[in-house]
Motif scaffolding. Structure first.
Motif: not given
Lengths: 263, 489
Positions: B268, B270-275, B277-278, B281, B286-287
């Motif tokens: 989360m 690193i990517s903003g989501n605990r799995y 997702k997102g 790319e 994306a991050f």
């Protein structure tokens, strides 16, 4: 035994102080989206085509509120915010998302109508002891994993008197994940019928709210409310455990901040 | 003519012209596959070559794990053919799938049942007859917070004689959605199996990148590897907690369960989501992980490593734990090879299969993660593999985060090249995730196949409980922790 005690001392106390303390979520966390219609002036539709689940819609409106975001469809991927040249869409770090009605998930501003508590009689029954039966009906296991995480020592669902039980007959309600596959329709109906009255239904995750990324598939039915009446909608892909917990506590009327609309 | 020359050669993450795949009569197709298997190759995929209507061509992907090569051959169009399964048990579910999707009959298949598309309650089940034999039916809805599936046991007293697993309840049509050209397909790939969002997402990106002839930067490949290993850690440690819970050793269950959260929170961060997702790319990531976040992550990992060692020593140091796990849910090395198991289950039964080692792609071409192998094939081995692999992944993460290369996050997307096929393998935490993509003469995606490691491994769950007590089933099942959604697609 000595190892267990040594480890116990090292592990310390891990349970979060939620809801007494505001949770600290990282900068990149994508929580409640906020729209600023004033900034959406250029008349482009980049966000609409960036959204994987058609959560965004734009319609002419005399009041100028033309852009809407359906949190029931939203995967919180952030593609719309990235695509917007004017910064009209931002994802805040607010974890609170749950609503009572499907239409309350449609947002057009920085405000959202959060879930209200159950009616008094239901709250008297469930307010301090709520037993839930989880049914995964096509969930990918991410929502299921976050529901499981609620039982760990950090979130510790049990301290609120909420518990997941093995049989629908022992339950006060269902927690449904997944878009409801055709093959799970009957099992879900049977589970619902087996829960004694009065009962509640909680839908968790984009799939259970709208079909999510699978909304175009003919193998699913477009979410839980196609089969059973839903009392609480919790958006996310998957929702953060605190988002789920917030929704549950709101439904039970157990949160201090009683305001239903947040800025 | 050597049998190798009747196959097209490809490496993981590459594409080739479909016309280069030799098309042979079905008898040769069968014979060539069997010959390759007898020389140590493994059936990675046996699928329909694009079309889901009979007569159709079959396509096989055989893996030479020692050489890091993939061999492809195709049959001429068939409506029926002598099944491979009697000679090659690892083909059993692939042939059932071919039959279900196209109506092509693998003649002589010992148990030609639906896989996922037909309602599972219409399926027939093997029934044992005899005095005091009784049947136990479980599911689709199970007691815990877990995906649906049906388990039918034939028992004598407490002893399991036979278990038949019928899935399909989770069938959402994921593969069909991926077959339609769709630029949102990544969000579907990430939801094939939520606990493997990075593995499936990466496999999907790599399959399409191969069709477009683009390759992400070393920077993006490093970031992808970081997310993949973090995903592995979250799941391996979560599984150790779940195994602890199933045997009633609650301190370890609580500590592992808490530790798992550290890795989800790292995803989360690193990517903003605990799995995660997102995060992915097409063409990269994306991050980025900026320096400050990097030191925060390294600190988390160092603390986690200390905790993992302490909790692991507590758990595996307990003789009552060991005696509960050892010799429970046995999968022999022969059964492992016959069924073509992959991932943790294979490595616990003496087969050191690991895509990161055998078919390295991305950063794994430059940075090696030592593979762990055990031979006892029991619940203990599958638990211990997770513990040891977690430590390897932690070391890997610290090293990569310490020297993250510079570079762009993404490369420009290309156009899908005409009439090509790509094979993309990623070692998810369960095992080999395989995506195969086809393009047509117009440069459009024309076919897509997803093979989750669970597809190879579900049969092992059924075999592992035979002759065991029915009360051991949850523990055996947990030690594999296979995906229902990944199987049902």
């Amino acid at each position: 035994m000595i190892e267990i005690i040594k480890n116990r001392l090292k592990q310390g106390y891990r349970t979060s102080n939620f809801p007494n303390e505001k949770p600290e979520l990282p900068e990149r966390f994508r929580g409640r989206p906020a729209l600023n219609q004033d900034l959406c002036a250029s008349g482009c539709a980049d966000c609409l085509s960036a959204c994987p689940t058609q959560a965004l819609t734009k319609s002419p409106d005399p009041e100028g509120k033309t852009l809407s975001l359906d949190m029931g469809r939203c995967l919180f991927c952030g593609e719309c915010a990235k695509s917007c040249p004017d910064g009209a869409i931002v994802f805040t770090r607010d974890h609170r998302l749950a609503a009572n009605k499907r239409e309350d998930l449609l947002i057009q501003s920085q405000e959202v109508k959060l879930a209200a508590s159950l009616k008094e009689e239901m709250r008297r029954l469930f307010g301090r002891s709520l037993k839930l039966r989880q049914v995964s009906a096509g969930g990918c296991s991410a929502c299921e994993a976050e529901l499981t995480a609620l039982n760990n020592v950090v979130f510790d669902l049990g301290r609120f008197g909420i518990q997941f039980v093995a049989s629908p007959r022992h339950a006060d309600g269902l927690v449904i994940t997944g878009p409801v596959t055709k093959h799970m329709k009957e099992a879900l109906q049977l589970a619902y019928q087996a829960v004694p009255e009065p009962k509640i239904v909680i839908a968790v995750g984009a799939c259970a709210l709208s079909g999510g990324p699978f909304m175009d598939s003919t193998e699913q039915l477009g979410g839980a409310n196609a089969i059973v009446p839903v009392d609480l909608y919790i958006p996310g892909c998957p929702p953060h455990p605190l988002t789920i917990l917030d929704g549950l506590l709101r439904l039970l009327g157990r949160l201090e901040d009683k305001m239903e609309t947040v800025k | 003519m050597s049998s190798l020359s009747r196959f097209a050669l490809i490496r993981n993450g590459e594409s080739l012209k479909t016309s280069r795949i030799p098309e042979v009569p079905i008898s040769d197709f069968r014979a060539d596959i069997l010959k390759m298997i007898s020389s140590g190759k493994r059936l990675c995929a046996l699928i329909l070559n694009e079309k889901e209507k009979k007569p159709a061509k079959l396509l096989s992907v055989l893996s030479d794990d020692a050489e890091g090569k993939l061999y492809l051959n195709s049959s001429e169009p068939v409506s029926s053919y002598p099944a491979l399964t009697p000679d090659l048990p690892q083909a059993h579910l692939f042939e059932r799938e071919i039959y279900e999707n196209s109506g092509i009959v693998p003649e002589g298949h010992p148990w030609l049942k639906p896989v996922r598309r037909k309602p599972a309650d219409q399926a027939v089940f093997f029934k044992e007859e005899g005095e005091e034999i009784h049947e136990v039916a479980v599911g689709p809805i199970h007691a815990g917070i877990i995906e649906p599936g049906h388990f039918r046991f034939q028992c004598h007293g407490e002893k399991i004689h036979h278990l038949e697993i019928q899935l399909g309840y989770q069938h959402r049509g994921a593969e069909a959605l991926l077959q339609k050209p769709n630029r949102f397909s990544l969000s579907i790939a990430e939801s094939i199996c939520g606990d493997s969002a990075i593995a499936h997402g990466w496999a999907h990106c790599q399959a399409l990148e191969a069709l477009q002839g683009i390759r992400p930067t070393l920077k993006a490949e490093s970031l992808r590897a970081i997310l993949l290993e973090t995903e592995r850690l979250a799941n391996h440690i979560g599984d150790l907690g779940a195994i602890s819970g199933d045997i009633g050793y609650l301190p370890a269950s609580a500590y592992f369960g808490r530790l798992r959260g550290d890795f989800l929170n790292l995803l989360m961060l690193i990517s903003g989501n605990r799995y995660g997702k997102g995060f992915l790319e097409l063409g990269g990531a994306a991050f980025d992980i900026p320096p400050q976040m990097r030191s925060q992550a390294i600190e988390t990992l160092q603390r986690a490593k200390r905790h993992l060692t302490e909790i692991g020593e507590m758990f595996f140091g307990e003789s009552s734990v060991i005696s509960r796990l050892e010799e429970t849910g046995l999968i022999s090395q022969k059964v492992c090879a016959d069924l073509g198991l992959v991932g943790v289950a294979a490595r616990a039964s003496g087969k050191d299969l690991d895509v990161r080692q055998d078919h390295p792609c991305g950063l794994f071409r430059f940075r090696y993660i030592p593979t762990v192998k055990l031979t006892s094939g029991d619940v203990f081995a599958r638990a211990m593999i997770r513990f040891l692999e977690s430590q390897r992944s932690l070391d890997f993460l610290s090293a990569v985060l310490d020297s993250l290369p510079e570079g762009d996050l993404t490369v420009p997307r290309g156009k899908i090249l005409e009439e090509r096929l790509s094979v993309s393998l990623i070692e998810g935490w369960r095992g080999e995730v395989c995506h195969i993509a086809f393009s047509n003469a117009e440069g459009k995606l024309s076919g897509y196949k997803v093979i989750d490691p669970s597809f190879h491994n579900w049969m092992a769950v059924a075999i592992s409980v035979r002759q065991g007590e029915i009360s051991d089933f949850p523990l055996c099942n947990k030690s594999f922790n296979l995906s229902y959604a990944g199987h049902d697609l």
